[in-house]
Design an enzyme around this catalytic site. Structure first.
Site, PDB file in Angstrom:
ATOM      1  N   HIS A  87      43.337  33.419  42.274  1.00  0.00           N
ATOM      2  CA  HIS A  87      44.598  34.165  42.302  1.00  0.00           C
ATOM      3  C   HIS A  87      45.117  34.364  43.718  1.00  0.00           C
ATOM      4  O   HIS A  87      46.280  34.722  43.906  1.00  0.00           O
ATOM      5  CB  HIS A  87      44.522  35.481  41.497  1.00  0.00           C
ATOM      6  CG  HIS A  87      43.819  36.621  42.149  1.00  0.00           C
ATOM      7  ND1 HIS A  87      42.490  36.926  41.936  1.00  0.00           N
ATOM      8  CD2 HIS A  87      44.275  37.573  43.009  1.00  0.00           C
ATOM      9  CE1 HIS A  87      42.170  38.011  42.624  1.00  0.00           C
ATOM     10  NE2 HIS A  87      43.228  38.425  43.277  1.00  0.00           N
ATOM     11  N   ASP A 223      37.332  32.715  39.067  1.00  0.00           N
ATOM     12  CA  ASP A 223      38.436  33.005  39.990  1.00  0.00           C
ATOM     13  C   ASP A 223      38.150  32.520  41.419  1.00  0.00           C
ATOM     14  O   ASP A 223      37.939  33.320  42.325  1.00  0.00           O
ATOM     15  CB  ASP A 223      38.691  34.525  39.960  1.00  0.00           C
ATOM     16  CG  ASP A 223      40.065  34.881  40.490  1.00  0.00           C
ATOM     17  OD1 ASP A 223      40.697  34.031  41.139  1.00  0.00           O
ATOM     18  OD2 ASP A 223      40.505  36.018  40.263  1.00  0.00           O
ATOM     19  N   SER A 647      39.986  40.819  47.444  1.00  0.00           N
ATOM     20  CA  SER A 647      39.873  39.627  46.621  1.00  0.00           C
ATOM     21  C   SER A 647      39.505  38.438  47.479  1.00  0.00           C
ATOM     22  O   SER A 647      40.114  38.209  48.524  1.00  0.00           O
ATOM     23  CB  SER A 647      41.185  39.354  45.910  1.00  0.00           C
ATOM     24  OG  SER A 647      41.204  40.084  44.732  1.00  0.00           O
TER      25      SER A 647
HETATM   26  N1  ARG Z   1      43.332  42.509  39.186  1.00  0.00           N
HETATM   27  C1  ARG Z   1      43.088  41.594  40.234  1.00  0.00           C
HETATM   28  C2  ARG Z   1      43.692  42.126  41.557  1.00  0.00           C
HETATM   29  O1  ARG Z   1      44.200  43.171  41.594  1.00  0.00           O
HETATM   30  C3  ARG Z   1      43.498  40.198  39.927  1.00  0.00           C
HETATM   31  C4  ARG Z   1      44.964  39.956  39.689  1.00  0.00           C
HETATM   32  C5  ARG Z   1      45.360  38.563  39.320  1.00  0.00           C
HETATM   33  N2  ARG Z   1      45.183  38.254  37.921  1.00  0.00           N
HETATM   34  C6  ARG Z   1      46.077  38.500  36.903  1.00  0.00           C
HETATM   35  N3  ARG Z   1      45.741  38.193  35.665  1.00  0.00           N
HETATM   36  N4  ARG Z   1      47.281  39.014  37.076  1.00  0.00           N
HETATM   37  O2  ARG Z   1      44.387  41.554  42.288  1.00  0.00           O
HETATM   38  N1  ASP Z   2      42.075  42.056  42.473  1.00  0.00           N
HETATM   39  C1  ASP Z   2      42.186  42.768  43.732  1.00  0.00           C
HETATM   40  C2  ASP Z   2      42.713  41.869  44.851  1.00  0.00           C
HETATM   41  O1  ASP Z   2      43.438  40.934  44.581  1.00  0.00           O
HETATM   42  C3  ASP Z   2      40.899  43.431  44.097  1.00  0.00           C
HETATM   43  C4  ASP Z   2      40.832  44.840  43.607  1.00  0.00           C
HETATM   44  O2  ASP Z   2      41.868  45.512  43.541  1.00  0.00           O
HETATM   45  O3  ASP Z   2      39.717  45.289  43.350  1.00  0.00           O
HETATM   46  O4  ASP Z   2      42.536  42.113  46.007  1.00  0.00           O
END
Ligand code: ARG
Ligand code: ASP
Length: 712
Positions: A87, A223, A647
């Site tokens: 991502h 990921d 991330s």
């Molecule tokens: N939750 C994760 C972070 O905050 C991954 C976000 C990307 N994935 C998604 N399905 N939108 O960034």
């Molecule tokens: N998914 C988050 C990021 O993209 C990580 C988190 O918020 O724990 O940095």
């Protein structure tokens, strides 16, 4: 006013605070990690903190980078190979994907250096050193100067510090305030500009589970993506050039293939973006009861509109995929945050610490005063400017401004008109006939909420106009009758645009709506917000100083294991966090195991739901038991305190070897940005062995595996 805040502090004696409430979690400064050494060792670390951060010798910090502007990456080979999340590399993978080469869907792996794909605009930032410059930044800052004078003195000092550190070099630097300006750190970096895409898994591995599984455990998302940094012949940063060479890092991470057990020590080095652990109860109350709920409500409406459209066809699902992903990410996180704050009784906990704190009435007054402005700002971002329609209206407003302003030359005006014409032509020619329905619904629904929940009480001009009709009809009419809803008309107007046309535009229904709303925001609210935020900032500086003084007075030694440590909030600078691999109990009667396996992917498989499609090739690898030497683990959780920006961060074992890539947190623990809880908060890590399995067996990129240094 500002002066009085400063003077006031002189009369405040030590404020007794419940320091232990800051005790859990921690995003530590690498350069001050010595004080964590004992604690880290007790928790299981076998290396010394010098091996993590050392300015003289190669250390782990030389392998960890800021990837782009908001993710982390790490070097894993002596040829500048870099791992980060899928991502995080997503935008680059999309840019390189075409119908013929759909890397996003099918995955990609360069088999030679020549096949690696340049990514103009993408940068990788590598910290050279960091230094406490508090005394230099505060030189000349006395208690007798005003806040304004203080700010300008500090800015002047910072400029000199950065200039001295970087002038005549290829380094770049910045100074960041910690603890609301009680400490200042200088960061000196090298920025690498030739970064190339090397490999990515297919979407249904890299994004497996999509938004449904996002922020959730148990998780089965692969990921990761792979990049490489290129440099000039002196191993120094350079603009893209096909003759550049792979970067030879001072340090790269070895990769451990060993099994990991519950309780094992892990640590994470990376670039966490924002935490707010020093917020007062008033701020937490606003977030929990006003701001997050308003954001969630507005985004629910938008998501419903997109999701209905996505149900119509596969093409529409793709058309709105990235909008949905970005809207849903915050939407889901805030819901977890509200739940978590309530569960932990965060407001009451904060209130308990605030008893006898003489600054609280000032905080309360400022929060009360600021609330309306903060909500206005929130609604403008999440509602008013959430449709293409209003975003385009804002561009028309700028055009009106330029036309009306006599200082604008004809050339400047023409450049703007051409830009807008080209942009809008492309927009309308794309799929406006079907997208119009979606965009107008987003406009009408978010504006209706905006009106009912906020504008009704705050904008008289709207109240008067809406009196006669239903709110929805009122906004639907604006959309209907605007020139922006008539592609031929707006294109023609822009094509033959004359300066005086602004008068005609000015009467457009969309302009008539947006102009007073943005006008009030720009001419008055922004200024109010700036003033109040600056007062709040000073108050937080003083409040945090009191906490720090109190802590320092009471602590028994520098060693954090002797006294629960305080750490500065995350601010997108390099930090270290550590903890242990651990299961957790999301609710009564349920325990989540600390790792997942490929069996879980097969369990979740559903060929009819896009996010849960499993490729035959992955099934073959799994059912033919072709997983050696990597095994079948996919992801694991631990108690590391992480946040957005972490991330892609390397998750390392007790010996400093790479065991995984951080990519998310559990939903029940997303309040950790405000209040961390070691029983509830977990970081989610992709097991590096799953990443290698996919590179090796799925993408068949043995060339990449051979570059790595594997520890068995
Ligand atoms: N939750 C994760 C972070 O905050 C991954 C976000 C990307 N994935 C998604 N399905 N939108 O960034
Ligand atoms: N998914 C988050 C990021 O993209 C990580 C988190 O918020 O724990 O940095």
């Amino acid at each position: 006013m500002q002066k009085s805040i400063i003077l006031f502090t002189f009369f405040i004696s030590a404020i007794c605070c419940n320091i232990s409430s800051f005790a859990q979690g921690g995003m530590w400064l690498p350069s001050e990690l010595d004080k964590n050494q004992k604690d880290m060792r007790t928790k299981g670390m076998r290396i010394s903190t010098k091996e993590i951060y050392d300015e003289q010798n190669a250390s782990i910090k030389d392998a960890v980078v800021l990837f782009g502007r908001g993710c982390t990456g790490e070097f894993v080979s002596e040829k500048g190979l870099l791992f980060t999340n899928h991502h995080c590399g997503y935008g680059e993978i999309v840019k390189h994907s075409t119908v013929e080469h759909d890397y996003l869907t099918n995955g990609f792996a360069a088999k030679t250096l020549e096949e690696e794909l340049p990514c103009p605009g993408l940068t990788v930032t590598l910290l050279q050193y960091m230094k406490d410059v508090t005394d230099e930044v505060l030189k000349g800052v006395t208690s007798s100067i005003t806040e304004k004078e203080r700010k300008s003195k500090i800015n002047e000092n910072i400029k000199n510090i950065v200039d001295n550190a970087t002038k005549g070099t290829n380094l770049s630097g910045y100074v960041k305030a910690l603890y609301y300006g009680n400490q200042y750190m200088l960061y000196v970096n090298k920025i690498y500009k030739d970064v190339r895409l090397v490999a990515a898994p297919p979407s249904n591995i890299g994004k497996f589970g999509g938004d449904t599984d996002n922020w959730m455990w148990p998780r089965h998302t692969g990921d990761f993506s792979v990049f490489r940094v290129y440099v000039d012949e002196n191993n120094e940063p350079a603009e893209y050039n096909k003759n550049n060479k792979p970067y030879k890092p001072k340090k790269y991470l070895k990769i451990s293939l060993k099994d990991k057990q519950e309780g094992d020590f892990t640590f994470v080095m990376g670039y966490p973006g924002t935490t707010q652990q020093f917020l007062t109860s008033y701020a937490v109350e606003d977030i929990q009861n006003l701001e997050d709920p308003a954001r969630i409500k507005l985004r629910t409406e938008r998501l419903n509109v997109y999701k209905d459209a996505q149900e119509e066809s596969a093409a529409k699902r793709l058309r709105y995929a990235s909008e949905v992903a970005s809207i849903a990410n915050g939407w889901k996180k805030w819901q977890g945050e509200v739940k978590g704050l309530k569960f932990l009784n965060a407001i009451q906990k904060k209130q308990q610490q605030e008893v006898n704190n003489p600054l609280m009435p000032q905080f309360k007054r400022l929060y009360d005063e600021n609330r309306k402005y903060k909500m206005e700002q929130l609604y403008i971002g999440e509602a008013v400017l959430s449709s293409d329609f209003m975003l385009h209206t804002r561009r028309l407003l700028s055009l009106i401004d330029l036309s009306w302003n006599e200082a604008t030359t004809d050339e400047t005006l023409q450049i703007e008109i051409d830009k807008l014409y080209n942009y809008l032509s492309a927009y309308y020619d794309n799929d406006f006939s079907s997208h119009r329905k979606v965009d107008s619904m987003i406009f009408v629904r978010t504006m209706t909420i905006f009106y009912n929940d906020f504008a009704k009480d705050n904008y008289t001009f709207l109240r008067t106009k809406i009196k006669q009709t239903s709110v929805e009809d009122y906004f639907a009419n604006i959309y209907q009758s605007s020139i922006l809803n008539n592609p031929n008309k707006i294109k023609k107007l822009l094509k033959d645009y004359k300066r005086t046309n602004y008068k005609k535009l000015f009467k457009d229904s969309a302009i008539e709506l947006l102009s007073p709303i943005l006008g009030q925001y720009i001419n008055s609210t922004q200024e109010q917000l700036a003033q109040n935020n600056s007062k709040l900032d000073s108050l937080y500086r003083i409040n945090t100083k009191n906490y720090l003084d109190d802590y320092n007075r009471n602590k028994q030694s520098q060693d954090v294991s002797m006294n629960n440590g305080i750490f500065p909030d995350a601010n997108l600078t390099l930090r270290v966090t550590y903890g242990n691999i651990a299961p957790f109990k999301p609710r009564n009667g349920v325990t989540y195991r600390h790792y997942t396996t490929i069996a879980g992917i097969m369990e979740k498989e559903d060929p009819n739901i896009y996010d849960y499609v499993v490729e035959k090739k992955l099934k073959d690898i799994y059912y033919n038991n072709d997983m050696a030497p990597y095994g079948d683990r996919v992801a694991f959780i631990a108690t590391n305190h992480t946040t957005g920006g972490n991330s892609g961060s390397p998750v390392m074992d007790a010996d400093g070897n790479l065991i995984g890539l951080n990519f998310d947190r559990n939903w029940e623990g997303t309040m950790s940005d405000i209040l961390y809880d070691k029983d509830l908060c977990r970081n989610i890590t992709l097991d590096v062995r799953y990443c290698l399995l996919i590179i090796d067996k799925y993408l068949e990129a043995n060339n990449l595996i051979e570059e790595l240094e594997l520890v068995k």
